[in-house]
Design an enzyme around this catalytic site. Structure first.
Site, mmCIF file in Angstrom:
data_model
loop_
_atom_site.group_PDB
_atom_site.id
_atom_site.type_symbol
_atom_site.label_atom_id
_atom_site.label_comp_id
_atom_site.label_asym_id
_atom_site.label_seq_id
_atom_site.Cartn_x
_atom_site.Cartn_y
_atom_site.Cartn_z
ATOM 1 N N GLU A 255 0.891 -1.169 0.000
ATOM 2 C CA GLU A 255 0.000 0.000 0.000
ATOM 3 C C GLU A 255 0.919 1.205 0.000
ATOM 4 O O GLU A 255 1.580 1.495 1.005
ATOM 5 C CB GLU A 255 -0.849 0.011 1.258
ATOM 6 C CG GLU A 255 -1.594 -1.286 1.425
ATOM 7 C CD GLU A 255 -3.075 -1.108 1.595
ATOM 8 O OE1 GLU A 255 -3.475 -0.150 2.257
ATOM 9 O OE2 GLU A 255 -3.830 -1.929 1.056
ATOM 10 N N CYS A 289 -1.796 9.717 2.566
ATOM 11 C CA CYS A 289 -1.606 9.179 1.206
ATOM 12 C C CYS A 289 -2.764 9.557 0.288
ATOM 13 O O CYS A 289 -2.634 9.511 -0.929
ATOM 14 C CB CYS A 289 -1.428 7.668 1.269
ATOM 15 S SG CYS A 289 -2.698 6.882 2.252
HETATM 16 P P1 NAD Z 1 8.713 4.946 4.056
HETATM 17 O O1 NAD Z 1 8.566 4.107 2.851
HETATM 18 O O2 NAD Z 1 9.882 5.850 4.129
HETATM 19 O O3 NAD Z 1 8.784 4.037 5.367
HETATM 20 C C1 NAD Z 1 7.769 3.095 5.661
HETATM 21 C C2 NAD Z 1 8.346 2.024 6.559
HETATM 22 O O4 NAD Z 1 9.371 1.342 5.854
HETATM 23 C C3 NAD Z 1 8.992 2.554 7.835
HETATM 24 O O5 NAD Z 1 8.724 1.638 8.877
HETATM 25 C C4 NAD Z 1 10.463 2.555 7.488
HETATM 26 O O6 NAD Z 1 11.296 2.451 8.620
HETATM 27 C C5 NAD Z 1 10.558 1.301 6.630
HETATM 28 N N1 NAD Z 1 11.702 1.293 5.713
HETATM 29 C C6 NAD Z 1 12.402 2.342 5.232
HETATM 30 N N2 NAD Z 1 13.396 1.906 4.434
HETATM 31 C C7 NAD Z 1 13.320 0.558 4.406
HETATM 32 C C8 NAD Z 1 14.044 -0.468 3.751
HETATM 33 N N3 NAD Z 1 15.074 -0.195 2.962
HETATM 34 N N4 NAD Z 1 13.663 -1.751 3.934
HETATM 35 C C9 NAD Z 1 12.601 -2.044 4.720
HETATM 36 N N5 NAD Z 1 11.880 -1.123 5.380
HETATM 37 C C10 NAD Z 1 12.229 0.169 5.218
HETATM 38 O O7 NAD Z 1 7.322 5.734 4.213
HETATM 39 P P2 NAD Z 1 6.975 6.818 5.325
HETATM 40 O O8 NAD Z 1 7.757 8.048 4.998
HETATM 41 O O9 NAD Z 1 7.049 6.220 6.684
HETATM 42 O O10 NAD Z 1 5.409 7.056 5.043
HETATM 43 C C11 NAD Z 1 4.942 7.883 4.060
HETATM 44 C C12 NAD Z 1 4.579 7.100 2.810
HETATM 45 O O11 NAD Z 1 3.622 6.091 3.131
HETATM 46 C C13 NAD Z 1 3.921 7.958 1.751
HETATM 47 O O12 NAD Z 1 4.413 7.594 0.488
HETATM 48 C C14 NAD Z 1 2.441 7.594 1.873
HETATM 49 O O13 NAD Z 1 1.691 7.841 0.702
HETATM 50 C C15 NAD Z 1 2.535 6.156 2.199
HETATM 51 N N6 NAD Z 1 1.305 5.662 2.824
HETATM 52 C C16 NAD Z 1 0.472 4.894 2.084
HETATM 53 C C17 NAD Z 1 -0.731 4.444 2.624
HETATM 54 C C18 NAD Z 1 -1.692 3.609 1.817
HETATM 55 O O14 NAD Z 1 -2.665 3.147 2.401
HETATM 56 N N7 NAD Z 1 -1.472 3.390 0.543
HETATM 57 C C19 NAD Z 1 -1.049 4.768 3.944
HETATM 58 C C20 NAD Z 1 -0.166 5.541 4.679
HETATM 59 C C21 NAD Z 1 1.022 5.984 4.109
#
Ligand code: NAD
Length: 503
Positions: A255, A289
């Protein structure tokens, strides 16, 4: 066993533990830019212990084979415990994520409790085809079975809610989970862990490991003991996780990011659309998002709509998120605010005009906070970065369109496909937009609501799979076809096609 507010630990196999290395990381209050807590920074061995605990709890069958009603009742107990402790959770979420207290108390917490109750109910009603004789002489049935160990990786924008959206359908269907909360916002996830223990969920079924995504998240994606990754976060990290998971061919449910268009046609109620635009653009401090981000407005009403929008945005109160009168709190981090400011600069360099905002207000008592004013840029450059990329901040881009067809074509002209809205009183135009917009949710004359019963799912690079609704439970189950022979015959009627001749 419990966890006090002064001791945030990891939950592995039903026990609260420190990191094997003793290392911890700081957790900040983004409204002050000051540390509020420290949480363990896991080692690879800690992650592997959590995966082992999840695997052995799964294999024991204590949860995975429990009757659905037993699992449902445990999750319902969590919902009641969360409801009883909602104010504390709301305060903690506001403190750690900078969301306004208005939002956490009236939306995040009650909605999350409702999400859990819905998911718990659905644990007792999994879909499948009717057991029947689809082949003469044989009865077919479907079983839905849990996948095994699910690695859940959540973002910082809805820390508690995203754990529920991902881990709870997995639990409802009998999986064991290892959760890695976002490094910025682990506190409510840890507190939720104590409620799961109190609710009687067996040890090892719900594990929490804190630490950097590059270590904890990547190990979950790579490890052969994890059967599925449920990830909510950016498209970039989602793509990386798919790559890491591919050698073990584990299921990956994604997601991801969004870039919602908000289409205002000439016949729309302009007051309602301007009001909806403020709410759609600023919900969760502009870090949602589904935030409306691109405003496609028919030329004849552009000036009037933009004027109404600016007037409303000027009255938005940016301030201390714990103050109930604040409409908007800070962004999550200094680094993220710099990124958003970079987009505002780029939008202007690429031909946009700054209509309002763009400054970083100083809030009394919160001088170190990561605040940013609501910002509106008018642009005629549809290739501009502010139109194409996810900004994830309170930045509104307004673009003039001459028809619904143009709005639909431009609305679809991004890599994302999560949420979109259309504002019109013309039912034919609304239905055409609903059909042609390639987004997982299309709102008509509103933007944001998603009831627990309806799916939240992406098209294109916003990911795949679904949260909420009955479809979310499908994500976490294997479908097993079971076939019963009814003939008792040694030689079945179809055997000749492999062996021997037709009788
Ligand atoms: P992010 O992708 O930076 O991080 C998400 C998670 O992934 C965190 O727990 C982070 O620590 C982990 N992560 C980071 N790098 C990683 C790696 N290399 N390997 C594994 N895990 C890793 O996202 P964010 O900044 O925390 O959140 C914002 C994003 O989330 C936006 O793009 C938003 O649109 C999206 N989002 C989507 C939904 C949906 O329902 N589609 C809902 C909420 C947020």
């Amino acid at each position: 066993m419990g966890v006090s507010d002064k001791s945030y630990k990891m939950l592995i196999d039903g026990k609260w533990v420190e990191s094997g290395s003793g290392a911890t990381v700081e957790v900040l209050d983004p409204s002050k830019g000051r540390p509020i807590e420290r949480v363990p920074s896991a080692t690879i061995d800690d992650v592997r212990s959590a995966i082992d605990a999840a695997k052995s709890s799964f294999n024991s069958g204590v949860w995975s084979r429990a009757p659905p009603a037993e699992r449902a009742n445990a999750l319902l107990r969590v919902a009641s415990l969360l409801e009883a402790d909602a104010q504390h959770f709301a305060d903690l979420e506001t403190l750690n994520a900078g969301k306004t207290i208005k939002q956490t108390t009236t939306y995040d917490l009650p909605y999350t409790v409702d999400n859990i109750r819905y998911i718990a109910g659905m644990a007792r009603r999994l879909d499948g085809d009717a057991m029947a004789e689809y082949v003469p002489g044989g009865t077919s049935a479907i079983r839905r079975e849990p996948i095994g160990v699910v690695g859940v990786i959540t973002p910082w924008n809805y820390p508690l809610m995203m754990v529920v959206w991902r881990a709870f359908p997995a639990l409802a269907t009998g999986n064991s989970v290892v959760i890695k909360p976002a490094s910025y916002t682990p506190l409510t996830t840890i507190r939720l862990g104590s409620l799961l223990l109190k609710s009687g969920i067996p040890d090892g079924v719900f594990n929490i490991v804190t630490g950097p995504g590059s270590l904890v998240g990547e190990e979950l994606a790579k490890n052969n003991g994890v059967d599925m990754i449920a990830f909510t976060g950016s498209t970039e990290v989602g793509a990386r996780l798919s790559e890491l998971a591919s050698p073990t061919t584990k299921k990956v449910s994604l997601e991801l990011g969004g870039k919602a268009p908000f289409i205002v046609l000439a016949d729309a109620d302009l007051e309602a659309s301007a009001q909806g635009a403020v709410v759609g653009g600023l919900v969760n401090n502009g870090q949602d998002c589904a935030n409306s981000t691109r405003y496609y407005v028919e030329g004849s009403v552009l000036e009037k709509f933009q004027k109404a929008l600016v007037e409303k945005l000027q009255s938005v109160k940016v301030g201390d998120p714990l103050d109930p009168s604040s409409d908007m709190g800070p962004l999550i981090s200094a680094q993220h605010r710099e990124r958003v400011l970079g987009f505002i600069k780029k939008g202007q360099e690429e031909g946009g005009s700054l209509v309002m905002g763009g400054r970083t207000p100083k809030i009394a008592g919160h001088e170190g906070g990561f605040f940013l004013e609501p910002t509106l840029i008018y642009t005629e450059n549809h290739d501009s970065t502010i139109i194409k990329d996810e900004i994830f901040g309170p930045v509104f881009s307004v673009f003039k369109i001459s028809s619904l067809d143009e709005a639909i074509q431009r609305g679809n002209d991004v890599i994302y496909g999560l949420g979109a809205s259309v504002w019109t009183k013309d039912i034919t135009k609304a239905m055409k937009a609903v059909r042609d917009l390639r987004f997982g949710t299309v709102w008509v004359n509103d933007h944001v609501p998603v009831p627990s019963e309806m799916p939240w799912a992406g098209y294109k690079q916003s990911g795949h799979g679904a949260s909420l609704s009955r479809f979310s439970l499908d994500e976490y189950t294997y479908i097993k076809h079971v076939y019963f022979d009814l003939t008792g015959a040694v030689r079945k009627s179809w055997h000749y096609s492999v062996f021997g001749q037709k009788d």
